[in-house]
Write a protein that holds these residues in place. Structure first.
Motif, PDB file in Angstrom:
ATOM      1  N   MET A 104      35.584  36.853  40.681  1.00  0.00           N
ATOM      2  CA  MET A 104      35.923  38.184  40.178  1.00  0.00           C
ATOM      3  C   MET A 104      37.213  38.136  39.367  1.00  0.00           C
ATOM      4  O   MET A 104      37.312  38.800  38.325  1.00  0.00           O
ATOM      5  N   LEU A 105      38.191  37.352  39.806  1.00  0.00           N
ATOM      6  CA  LEU A 105      39.428  37.219  39.025  1.00  0.00           C
ATOM      7  C   LEU A 105      39.162  36.627  37.656  1.00  0.00           C
ATOM      8  O   LEU A 105      39.845  36.964  36.678  1.00  0.00           O
ATOM      9  N   CYS A 106      38.181  35.758  37.546  1.00  0.00           N
ATOM     10  CA  CYS A 106      37.815  35.197  36.240  1.00  0.00           C
ATOM     11  C   CYS A 106      37.242  36.273  35.329  1.00  0.00           C
ATOM     12  O   CYS A 106      37.363  36.179  34.107  1.00  0.00           O
ATOM     13  N   ARG A 107      36.643  37.296  35.896  1.00  0.00           N
ATOM     14  CA  ARG A 107      36.108  38.411  35.119  1.00  0.00           C
ATOM     15  C   ARG A 107      37.147  39.500  34.890  1.00  0.00           C
ATOM     16  O   ARG A 107      37.146  40.164  33.855  1.00  0.00           O
ATOM     17  N   ASN A 108      37.987  39.741  35.905  1.00  0.00           N
ATOM     18  CA  ASN A 108      38.937  40.845  35.835  1.00  0.00           C
ATOM     19  C   ASN A 108      40.176  40.474  36.657  1.00  0.00           C
ATOM     20  O   ASN A 108      40.121  40.479  37.888  1.00  0.00           O
ATOM     21  N   LYS A 109      41.268  40.178  35.993  1.00  0.00           N
ATOM     22  CA  LYS A 109      42.505  39.786  36.680  1.00  0.00           C
ATOM     23  C   LYS A 109      43.115  40.925  37.492  1.00  0.00           C
ATOM     24  O   LYS A 109      43.920  40.695  38.388  1.00  0.00           O
ATOM     25  N   ASN A 110      42.740  42.160  37.181  1.00  0.00           N
ATOM     26  CA  ASN A 110      43.275  43.320  37.899  1.00  0.00           C
ATOM     27  C   ASN A 110      42.403  43.621  39.126  1.00  0.00           C
ATOM     28  O   ASN A 110      41.885  44.714  39.303  1.00  0.00           O
ATOM     29  N   THR A 111      42.250  42.595  39.940  1.00  0.00           N
ATOM     30  CA  THR A 111      41.433  42.660  41.149  1.00  0.00           C
ATOM     31  C   THR A 111      42.305  42.308  42.337  1.00  0.00           C
ATOM     32  O   THR A 111      43.183  41.458  42.233  1.00  0.00           O
ATOM     33  N   VAL A 112      42.054  42.967  43.460  1.00  0.00           N
ATOM     34  CA  VAL A 112      42.748  42.638  44.697  1.00  0.00           C
ATOM     35  C   VAL A 112      41.696  42.414  45.783  1.00  0.00           C
ATOM     36  O   VAL A 112      40.658  43.078  45.801  1.00  0.00           O
ATOM     37  N   PHE A 113      41.984  41.467  46.660  1.00  0.00           N
ATOM     38  CA  PHE A 113      41.086  41.172  47.776  1.00  0.00           C
ATOM     39  C   PHE A 113      41.853  41.431  49.068  1.00  0.00           C
ATOM     40  O   PHE A 113      42.973  40.952  49.246  1.00  0.00           O
ATOM     41  N   ILE A 114      41.213  42.178  49.960  1.00  0.00           N
ATOM     42  CA  ILE A 114      41.846  42.549  51.222  1.00  0.00           C
ATOM     43  C   ILE A 114      40.948  42.110  52.373  1.00  0.00           C
ATOM     44  O   ILE A 114      39.784  42.513  52.452  1.00  0.00           O
ATOM     45  N   HIS A 115      41.500  41.274  53.228  1.00  0.00           N
ATOM     46  CA  HIS A 115      40.798  40.900  54.446  1.00  0.00           C
ATOM     47  C   HIS A 115      41.106  41.932  55.518  1.00  0.00           C
ATOM     48  O   HIS A 115      42.269  42.316  55.700  1.00  0.00           O
ATOM     49  N   ILE A 116      40.065  42.374  56.210  1.00  0.00           N
ATOM     50  CA  ILE A 116      40.212  43.332  57.291  1.00  0.00           C
ATOM     51  C   ILE A 116      39.652  42.710  58.574  1.00  0.00           C
ATOM     52  O   ILE A 116      38.911  41.730  58.525  1.00  0.00           O
ATOM     53  N   PRO A 117      40.002  43.275  59.729  1.00  0.00           N
ATOM     54  CA  PRO A 117      39.507  42.707  60.989  1.00  0.00           C
ATOM     55  C   PRO A 117      37.995  42.870  61.145  1.00  0.00           C
ATOM     56  O   PRO A 117      37.385  43.772  60.557  1.00  0.00           O
ATOM     57  N   SER A 118      37.432  42.025  61.979  1.00  0.00           N
ATOM     58  CA  SER A 118      36.036  42.187  62.390  1.00  0.00           C
ATOM     59  C   SER A 118      35.952  43.385  63.332  1.00  0.00           C
ATOM     60  O   SER A 118      36.973  44.001  63.677  1.00  0.00           O
ATOM     61  N   ILE A 119      34.772  43.691  63.783  1.00  0.00           N
ATOM     62  CA  ILE A 119      34.592  44.816  64.705  1.00  0.00           C
ATOM     63  C   ILE A 119      35.470  44.644  65.938  1.00  0.00           C
ATOM     64  O   ILE A 119      36.062  45.611  66.426  1.00  0.00           O
ATOM     65  N   LYS A 120      35.601  43.422  66.422  1.00  0.00           N
ATOM     66  CA  LYS A 120      36.422  43.155  67.613  1.00  0.00           C
ATOM     67  C   LYS A 120      37.896  43.508  67.382  1.00  0.00           C
ATOM     68  O   LYS A 120      38.566  44.020  68.270  1.00  0.00           O
ATOM     69  N   GLY A 121      38.430  43.240  66.185  1.00  0.00           N
ATOM     70  CA  GLY A 121      39.835  43.487  65.891  1.00  0.00           C
ATOM     71  C   GLY A 121      40.124  44.822  65.238  1.00  0.00           C
ATOM     72  O   GLY A 121      41.275  45.207  65.062  1.00  0.00           O
ATOM     73  N   MET A 122      39.067  45.538  64.857  1.00  0.00           N
ATOM     74  CA  MET A 122      39.207  46.839  64.196  1.00  0.00           C
ATOM     75  C   MET A 122      39.197  47.923  65.255  1.00  0.00           C
ATOM     76  O   MET A 122      38.532  47.808  66.271  1.00  0.00           O
ATOM     77  N   ASN A 123      39.939  48.975  64.998  1.00  0.00           N
ATOM     78  CA  ASN A 123      39.854  50.159  65.860  1.00  0.00           C
ATOM     79  C   ASN A 123      39.686  51.381  64.964  1.00  0.00           C
ATOM     80  O   ASN A 123      39.876  51.309  63.744  1.00  0.00           O
TER      81      ASN A 123
END
Length: 141
Positions: A104-123
């Motif tokens: 995606m960065l190769c297509r659009n440098k104005n991209t951000v990637f955010i890792h979020i918790p799995s169901i176990k770590g999410m509330n």
């Protein structure tokens, strides 16, 4: 849905694409996007996260680096305002999320990637804060 990133994207109700869960498939998915966007936000799951998220600044694929020009510091400030615990990483992961981010960065440098918790770590509280934040940010996807 049993994937928190899919749950988040679905609840945001924005233009979205769920990528194929393979290196070849996700590259084809990204290359097939016909629209051009001002900015892109990508989400992925990291089962090691617990009640926190990680903002990725760069990706590496087959020895080639790609970096985001997205204003990650502004996003970080907004996360602080929403009481979202987070970190910012300059170390690419070694799995599909990294490859997807790279393509995606190769297509659009104005991209951000955010890792979020799995169901176990999410509330519910974290999911609500993420939804509140990303409903306010004018991402195109």
């Amino acid at each position: 849905m049993n994937n928190t990133s899919a749950m988040l994207v679905h609840q945001l109700g924005r233009d979205s694409l769920l990528l194929t869960n393979s290196f070849e498939g996700l590259e084809k998915d990204i290359l097939s996007i016909a629209e051009e966007y001002d900015s892109v936000c990508m989400f992925g799951v990291d089962k090691r996260l617990d009640d926190a998220v990680r903002i990725e600044q760069c990706a590496m694929f087959q020895g080639t680096w790609a970096s985001s020009i997205y204003d990650i510091q502004d996003l970080s400030r907004k996360m602080v305002q929403q009481n979202i615990h987070h970190s910012i990483s300059n170390t690419p992961t070694q799995y599909l999320c990294n490859a997807a981010y790279y393509h995606m960065l190769c297509r659009n440098k104005n991209t951000v990637f955010i890792h979020i918790p799995s169901i176990k770590g999410m509330n519910d509280a974290l999911m609500d804060r993420l939804l509140t934040l990303f409903r306010k940010i004018p991402f195109d996807t």
